[in-house]
Scaffold this active site. Structure first.
Site, short mmCIF file in Angstrom:
data_model
loop_
_atom_site.label_atom_id
_atom_site.label_comp_id
_atom_site.label_asym_id
_atom_site.label_seq_id
_atom_site.Cartn_x
_atom_site.Cartn_y
_atom_site.Cartn_z
N LYS A 109 10.96 32.74 39.62
CA LYS A 109 12.60 33.05 39.53
C LYS A 109 13.35 32.83 38.22
O LYS A 109 14.03 33.85 37.68
CB LYS A 109 13.42 32.57 40.66
CG LYS A 109 12.85 32.59 42.03
CD LYS A 109 13.65 31.98 43.27
CE LYS A 109 13.90 30.81 43.11
NZ LYS A 109 12.38 29.90 43.37
N ARG A 132 19.97 30.35 49.75
CA ARG A 132 18.75 29.79 50.34
C ARG A 132 18.64 29.62 51.87
O ARG A 132 17.58 29.24 52.51
CB ARG A 132 18.40 28.56 49.75
CG ARG A 132 17.51 28.59 48.47
CD ARG A 132 17.38 27.00 47.91
NE ARG A 132 16.20 26.52 47.33
CZ ARG A 132 16.02 26.85 46.08
NH1 ARG A 132 16.85 27.31 45.23
NH2 ARG A 132 14.96 26.53 45.53
N ARG A 151 4.61 22.85 35.38
CA ARG A 151 5.83 23.65 34.74
C ARG A 151 6.49 22.45 33.57
O ARG A 151 6.56 21.36 34.03
CB ARG A 151 6.73 23.97 35.88
CG ARG A 151 8.13 24.04 35.33
CD ARG A 151 8.97 24.69 36.16
NE ARG A 151 9.29 24.04 37.38
CZ ARG A 151 10.06 24.74 38.63
NH1 ARG A 151 10.47 25.99 38.58
NH2 ARG A 151 10.36 23.92 39.69
N ARG A 172 10.78 18.25 35.75
CA ARG A 172 11.58 17.83 36.41
C ARG A 172 11.24 16.73 37.51
O ARG A 172 9.94 16.78 37.71
CB ARG A 172 11.95 18.97 37.25
CG ARG A 172 12.98 20.04 36.69
CD ARG A 172 13.17 21.33 37.27
NE ARG A 172 13.20 21.23 38.85
CZ ARG A 172 13.28 22.37 39.60
NH1 ARG A 172 13.34 23.61 38.98
NH2 ARG A 172 13.26 22.28 40.97
N ARG A 204 9.49 20.97 49.52
CA ARG A 204 10.33 22.14 49.18
C ARG A 204 9.59 23.25 49.72
O ARG A 204 10.48 24.36 50.13
CB ARG A 204 10.27 22.17 47.76
CG ARG A 204 11.59 21.18 47.12
CD ARG A 204 10.92 20.75 45.63
NE ARG A 204 11.15 21.73 44.84
CZ ARG A 204 10.54 21.68 43.39
NH1 ARG A 204 10.11 20.91 42.99
NH2 ARG A 204 10.72 22.76 42.50
P1 ADP Z 1 12.91 25.90 42.32
O1 ADP Z 1 13.11 26.50 40.78
O2 ADP Z 1 11.73 25.18 42.10
O3 ADP Z 1 12.92 26.98 43.21
P2 ADP Z 1 15.64 25.04 41.95
O4 ADP Z 1 15.77 24.50 40.77
O5 ADP Z 1 16.24 26.22 42.60
O6 ADP Z 1 14.06 24.89 42.55
O7 ADP Z 1 16.30 23.97 43.06
C1 ADP Z 1 15.84 22.53 43.01
C2 ADP Z 1 16.64 21.83 44.26
O8 ADP Z 1 18.04 22.06 44.10
C3 ADP Z 1 16.32 22.19 45.79
O9 ADP Z 1 14.86 21.60 46.08
C4 ADP Z 1 17.37 21.91 46.34
O10 ADP Z 1 17.54 20.50 46.70
C5 ADP Z 1 18.59 22.25 45.55
N1 ADP Z 1 19.17 23.64 45.70
C6 ADP Z 1 19.10 24.43 44.59
N2 ADP Z 1 19.75 25.67 45.07
C7 ADP Z 1 20.02 25.40 46.48
C8 ADP Z 1 20.46 26.17 47.36
N3 ADP Z 1 20.98 27.41 47.21
N4 ADP Z 1 20.80 25.66 48.74
C9 ADP Z 1 20.46 24.26 48.87
N5 ADP Z 1 20.08 23.40 47.88
C10 ADP Z 1 19.68 24.10 46.62
P1 ADP Z 2 11.04 29.31 40.03
O1 ADP Z 2 12.15 29.33 38.98
O2 ADP Z 2 10.96 30.26 40.79
O3 ADP Z 2 10.84 27.74 40.51
P2 ADP Z 2 9.60 29.44 37.52
O4 ADP Z 2 10.31 30.51 36.77
O5 ADP Z 2 10.19 28.04 36.71
O6 ADP Z 2 9.77 29.37 38.87
O7 ADP Z 2 7.96 29.24 37.20
C1 ADP Z 2 7.30 28.13 37.63
C2 ADP Z 2 6.19 27.62 36.68
O8 ADP Z 2 5.12 28.78 36.51
C3 ADP Z 2 6.64 27.71 35.17
O9 ADP Z 2 5.72 26.74 34.58
C4 ADP Z 2 6.35 29.24 34.69
O10 ADP Z 2 6.23 28.96 33.22
C5 ADP Z 2 5.16 29.56 35.29
N1 ADP Z 2 5.18 31.07 35.74
C6 ADP Z 2 6.17 31.94 36.03
N2 ADP Z 2 5.85 33.10 36.26
C7 ADP Z 2 4.58 33.07 36.27
C8 ADP Z 2 3.55 34.21 36.54
N3 ADP Z 2 3.93 35.35 36.95
N4 ADP Z 2 2.00 33.57 36.13
C9 ADP Z 2 1.95 32.71 35.94
N5 ADP Z 2 2.85 31.65 35.44
C10 ADP Z 2 3.90 31.74 35.99
#
Ligand code: ADP
Ligand code: ADP
Ligand code: ZN
Length: 216
Positions: free
Chosen positions: A13, A88, A127, A161, A172
């Site tokens: 994302k 979410r 990551r 992170r 998660r």
């Molecule tokens: P990821 O990129 O791995 O999906 P995020 O950075 O979006 O993770 O979120 C990290 C953490 O922040 C989540 O595990 C949750 O604890 C909190 N969080 C983020 N967005 C939301 C949301 N929309 N609702 C509730 N908790 C959230």
């Molecule tokens: P999210 O925001 O959904 O948690 P990220 O964009 O941070 O996910 O991506 C998670 C990890 O995977 C990062 O290290 C990123 O560089 C890598 N990544 C993202 N998209 C791809 C893909 N299509 N193929 C391989 N690696 C990816």
């Protein structure tokens, strides 16, 4: 244009939001980034969210809805935004629909990025991000062109992170399957949803989204 990127942790994302933001001049609104900033700054919200985030659970709906509601009132959001990691829960999605009506804005499309759980663990445990500009990288799938130097800003410091460890990722993922997956039905029913194959490489995922946007 206002859009949502929906998908499990590690689906890509943030990566796609940055690319789309650059290509279409849209603001990336990541509730995860906003909450981490609040934790680092030690604000009231940050103090409430810290333990929950470290446990890999979802922060309360009220907190995140409040954050997003304030943020989309900022002038930079007037030309369009990408919601990354929000909503979410169904309650968040309902609150968002209400907010958008009140603010006279509309949601153009929701992209669901689909990736298998086992691949997600690999994505998340590898990551890291540039500490200066936030560009995202991966040990195996997206290394900087020159080791140790950010492609975007030439920064040399990177961060990981705290919640990107296998144990927290499992919790998660459970939160995603139980609390977030129902959103697929919520948006699917109103035909705002488009699914993309997130297992492909970064540029191919981006192309799928771009093609879908031209079809809107
Ligand atoms: P990821 O990129 O791995 O999906 P995020 O950075 O979006 O993770 O979120 C990290 C953490 O922040 C989540 O595990 C949750 O604890 C909190 N969080 C983020 N967005 C939301 C949301 N929309 N609702 C509730 N908790 C959230
Ligand atoms: P999210 O925001 O959904 O948690 P990220 O964009 O941070 O996910 O991506 C998670 C990890 O995977 C990062 O290290 C990123 O560089 C890598 N990544 C993202 N998209 C791809 C893909 N299509 N193929 C391989 N690696 C990816
Ligand atoms: Zn950088």
């Amino acid at each position: 244009m206002n859009l949502i990127l929906l998908g499990p942790p590690g689906a890509g994302k943030g990566t796609q939001a940055r690319m789309l933001g650059e290509a279409h001049d849209l603001v990336q609104l990541s509730t995860g980034d906003m909450l981490r900033a609040a934790v680092d700054a030690g604000t009231k919200v940050g103090k409430q969210a810290k333990v929950t985030m470290e446990a890999g659970k979802l922060v309360s709906d009220d907190i995140v809805i409040g954050i997003i509601s304030e943020r989309i009132d900022e002038p930079d959001c007037s030309t369009g935004f990408i919601l990354d990691g929000f909503p979410r829960t169904v309650a968040q999605a309902e609150a968002l629909d209400e907010l958008l009506v009140q603010k006279n804005k509309k949601l153009d499309v929701v992209f669901e990025i689909r990736v298998d759980d086992e691949r997600l663990i690999k994505r998340i445990t590898g990551r890291f991000t540039c500490a200066n500009c936030g560009e995202g990288y991966h040990e195996e799938f997206r290394r900087p062109e020159q080791d140790g130097i950010c492609d975007k800003c030439s920064g040399t410091e990177f961060s990981r992170r705290k919640d990107d460890n296998e144990e927290t990722v499992r919790s998660r993922l459970t939160a995603y399957h139980t609390q977030t997956v129902p959103l697929i039905g919520y948006y699917g029913n109103s035909s705002r949803l488009k699914s993309v194959d997130g297992m492909l490489e970064i540029d191919s995922v981006f192309k799928q989204i771009e093609v879908a946007l031209t079809e809107l």
